[in-house]
Scaffold this active site. Structure first.
Site, PDB file in Angstrom:
ATOM      1  N   MET A  93       0.818  -1.212   0.000  1.00  9.42           N
ATOM      2  CA  MET A  93       0.000   0.000   0.000  1.00  9.42           C
ATOM      3  C   MET A  93       0.855   1.267   0.000  1.00  9.42           C
ATOM      4  O   MET A  93       0.746   2.118   0.885  1.00  9.42           O
ATOM      5  CB  MET A  93      -0.943  -0.019   1.201  1.00  9.42           C
ATOM      6  CG  MET A  93      -1.828  -1.267   1.264  1.00  9.42           C
ATOM      7  SD  MET A  93      -2.791  -1.581  -0.236  1.00  9.42           S
ATOM      8  CE  MET A  93      -4.150  -0.468   0.058  1.00  9.42           C
ATOM      9  N   ASN A 110       0.930  -5.974 -10.239  1.00  7.99           N
ATOM     10  CA  ASN A 110       0.132  -5.558  -9.093  1.00  7.99           C
ATOM     11  C   ASN A 110      -1.246  -6.197  -9.223  1.00  7.99           C
ATOM     12  O   ASN A 110      -1.709  -6.492 -10.321  1.00  7.99           O
ATOM     13  CB  ASN A 110      -0.031  -4.032  -9.084  1.00  7.99           C
ATOM     14  CG  ASN A 110      -0.828  -3.541  -7.887  1.00  7.99           C
ATOM     15  OD1 ASN A 110      -0.613  -3.984  -6.748  1.00  7.99           O
ATOM     16  ND2 ASN A 110      -1.771  -2.644  -8.121  1.00  7.99           N
ATOM     17  N   HIS A 112      -5.188  -5.300  -8.126  1.00  4.41           N
ATOM     18  CA  HIS A 112      -6.032  -4.200  -7.648  1.00  4.41           C
ATOM     19  C   HIS A 112      -7.454  -4.729  -7.502  1.00  4.41           C
ATOM     20  O   HIS A 112      -7.966  -5.386  -8.417  1.00  4.41           O
ATOM     21  CB  HIS A 112      -5.984  -3.034  -8.636  1.00  4.41           C
ATOM     22  CG  HIS A 112      -6.754  -1.842  -8.153  1.00  4.41           C
ATOM     23  ND1 HIS A 112      -6.252  -0.991  -7.200  1.00  4.41           N
ATOM     24  CD2 HIS A 112      -7.992  -1.400  -8.468  1.00  4.41           C
ATOM     25  CE1 HIS A 112      -7.164  -0.054  -6.943  1.00  4.41           C
ATOM     26  NE2 HIS A 112      -8.215  -0.278  -7.703  1.00  4.41           N
ATOM     27  N   THR A 144       2.780   0.639 -14.158  1.00  2.00           N
ATOM     28  CA  THR A 144       3.365   1.755 -14.898  1.00  2.00           C
ATOM     29  C   THR A 144       3.238   3.007 -14.024  1.00  2.00           C
ATOM     30  O   THR A 144       2.617   2.965 -12.954  1.00  2.00           O
ATOM     31  CB  THR A 144       2.628   1.991 -16.233  1.00  2.00           C
ATOM     32  OG1 THR A 144       1.268   2.335 -15.943  1.00  2.00           O
ATOM     33  CG2 THR A 144       2.671   0.768 -17.122  1.00  2.00           C
ATOM     34  N   LEU A 147      -0.861   5.408 -11.938  1.00  4.09           N
ATOM     35  CA  LEU A 147      -1.335   4.579 -10.822  1.00  4.09           C
ATOM     36  C   LEU A 147      -2.566   3.750 -11.195  1.00  4.09           C
ATOM     37  O   LEU A 147      -3.565   4.290 -11.644  1.00  4.09           O
ATOM     38  CB  LEU A 147      -1.661   5.478  -9.614  1.00  4.09           C
ATOM     39  CG  LEU A 147      -2.121   4.754  -8.349  1.00  4.09           C
ATOM     40  CD1 LEU A 147      -0.972   4.002  -7.702  1.00  4.09           C
ATOM     41  CD2 LEU A 147      -2.742   5.728  -7.365  1.00  4.09           C
ATOM     42  N   ASP A 148      -2.474   2.438 -10.980  1.00  4.70           N
ATOM     43  CA  ASP A 148      -3.583   1.502 -11.216  1.00  4.70           C
ATOM     44  C   ASP A 148      -4.057   1.479 -12.675  1.00  4.70           C
ATOM     45  O   ASP A 148      -5.215   1.148 -12.942  1.00  4.70           O
ATOM     46  CB  ASP A 148      -4.788   1.822 -10.295  1.00  4.70           C
ATOM     47  CG  ASP A 148      -4.460   1.624  -8.820  1.00  4.70           C
ATOM     48  OD1 ASP A 148      -3.564   0.818  -8.517  1.00  4.70           O
ATOM     49  OD2 ASP A 148      -5.096   2.285  -7.986  1.00  4.70           O
ATOM     50  N   GLN A 176     -11.508 -14.519  -5.694  1.00  4.26           N
ATOM     51  CA  GLN A 176     -11.085 -14.497  -7.099  1.00  4.26           C
ATOM     52  C   GLN A 176      -9.635 -14.020  -7.247  1.00  4.26           C
ATOM     53  O   GLN A 176      -8.899 -14.491  -8.119  1.00  4.26           O
ATOM     54  CB  GLN A 176     -12.012 -13.587  -7.916  1.00  4.26           C
ATOM     55  CG  GLN A 176     -13.442 -14.077  -7.980  1.00  4.26           C
ATOM     56  CD  GLN A 176     -13.542 -15.484  -8.554  1.00  4.26           C
ATOM     57  OE1 GLN A 176     -12.940 -15.780  -9.581  1.00  4.26           O
ATOM     58  NE2 GLN A 176     -14.274 -16.343  -7.880  1.00  4.26           N
TER      59      GLN A 176
HETATM   60  C1  GAR Z   1      -6.084  -7.198  -1.719  1.00  6.60           C
HETATM   61  O1  GAR Z   1      -7.483  -7.153  -1.809  1.00  6.60           O
HETATM   62  C2  GAR Z   1      -5.456  -6.403  -2.846  1.00  6.60           C
HETATM   63  O2  GAR Z   1      -6.161  -6.490  -4.048  1.00  6.60           O
HETATM   64  C3  GAR Z   1      -5.504  -5.015  -2.283  1.00  6.60           C
HETATM   65  O3  GAR Z   1      -5.188  -5.158  -0.918  1.00  6.60           O
HETATM   66  C4  GAR Z   1      -5.602  -6.438  -0.481  1.00  6.60           C
HETATM   67  C5  GAR Z   1      -4.398  -7.110   0.156  1.00  6.60           C
HETATM   68  O4  GAR Z   1      -4.777  -8.346   0.740  1.00  6.60           O
HETATM   69  N1  GAR Z   1      -4.591  -4.135  -2.957  1.00  6.60           N
HETATM   70  C6  GAR Z   1      -4.801  -2.841  -3.122  1.00  6.60           C
HETATM   71  O5  GAR Z   1      -5.771  -2.271  -2.684  1.00  6.60           O
HETATM   72  C7  GAR Z   1      -3.718  -2.129  -3.901  1.00  6.60           C
HETATM   73  N2  GAR Z   1      -4.062  -0.758  -4.119  1.00  6.60           N
HETATM   74  P1  GAR Z   1      -3.657  -9.415   1.090  1.00  6.60           P
HETATM   75  O6  GAR Z   1      -2.572  -8.679   1.890  1.00  6.60           O
HETATM   76  O7  GAR Z   1      -4.373 -10.425   1.939  1.00  6.60           O
HETATM   77  O8  GAR Z   1      -3.120  -9.983  -0.199  1.00  6.60           O
END
Ligand code: GAR
Length: 210
Positions: A93, A110, A112, A144, A147-148, A176
């Site tokens: 994060m 990544n 998202h 890239t 962002l996102d 998923q």
């Molecule tokens: C996941 O849902 C991931 O997609 C999200 O954080 C969570 C991490 O869970 N990522 C973001 O929001 C990136 N901006 P995890 O630590 O259990 O994998």
């Protein structure tokens, strides 16, 4: 046999996507090893899982650096010590500096928790509920500077149900994520992802010799 590829995974918390990748790599005998799990937070729960699986761990605390540039430089040094072929952001994060992103261009993925390009940024499940969309999901993409918004490798969609809360929707999406992220990382280590003009093309898997 192709050479083993080194994967470095970056986490900030729970690390459930990292765990899904570690388990798939072992169960499916990928031509890759998880060379390290690195967190910007010493209290990230995922670090204990990695350590218990014999994976080297490291913490590079963003709080120890005055600027994003200084943090990203220290982070890159820690990552590069493991000679990565691929850097996997798994719930990492932090907003990354352009120099960091450029250094790992074409070799950083990544996940998202939305169907990009909808709902970039934070609180994606809240954004989806507020927009009233009937499908939501998750996206694996190359990172890239935008962002996102990097080239999309894979996506999964889930229904948004009338009684959903952020929690129930997040859980449905996360299930998923644990399918598409290992699958995407595997395709990368198998050398099957090609990026051209911002789009990802996926080569067919190599056929097994009889
Ligand atoms: C996941 O849902 C991931 O997609 C999200 O954080 C969570 C991490 O869970 N990522 C973001 O929001 C990136 N901006 P995890 O630590 O259990 O994998």
């Amino acid at each position: 046999m192709p050479a083993m590829k080194n994967i470095v995974v970056l986490i900030s918390g729970r690390g459930s996507n990292m765990q899904a990748i570690v388990k798939a790599a072992q169960a499916e005998r990928w031509p890759a090893r998880i060379a390290a799990v690195i967190s910007n937070r010493a209290d990230a729960e995922g670090l204990a899982f990695a350590a218990s699986h014999g994976i080297p761990t490291a913490v590079v605390s963003n709080k120890a650096f005055a600027t994003r540039e200084a943090f990203d430089a220290a982070l890159a040094q820690a990552i590069d010590g493991f000679q990565p072929d691929l850097v996997v952001l798994a719930g990492f994060m932090r907003i990354l500096t352009p120099g960091f992103v450029e250094h790992y261009a074409g070799r950083m993925l990544n996940i998202h928790p939305s169907l990009l390009p909808s709902f970039a940024g934070l609180a994606t499940h809240r954004q989806a509920l507020a927009a009233g969309v009937k499908v939501h999901g998750a996206t694996v993409h190359f990172v890239t500077a935008n962002l996102d918004h990097g080239p999309i490798v894979d996506q999964a969609a889930v229904p948004v149900l009338p009684d959903d809360t952020e929690t129930t929707l997040a859980a449905r999406v996360l299930e998923q994520e644990h399918i598409i992220y290992p699958r995407a990382v595997r395709m990368f280590v198998e050398g099957r992802l090609r990026v051209a003009n911002g789009l990802v093309r996926i080569d067919a898997p190599a056929t097994q010799p009889a």
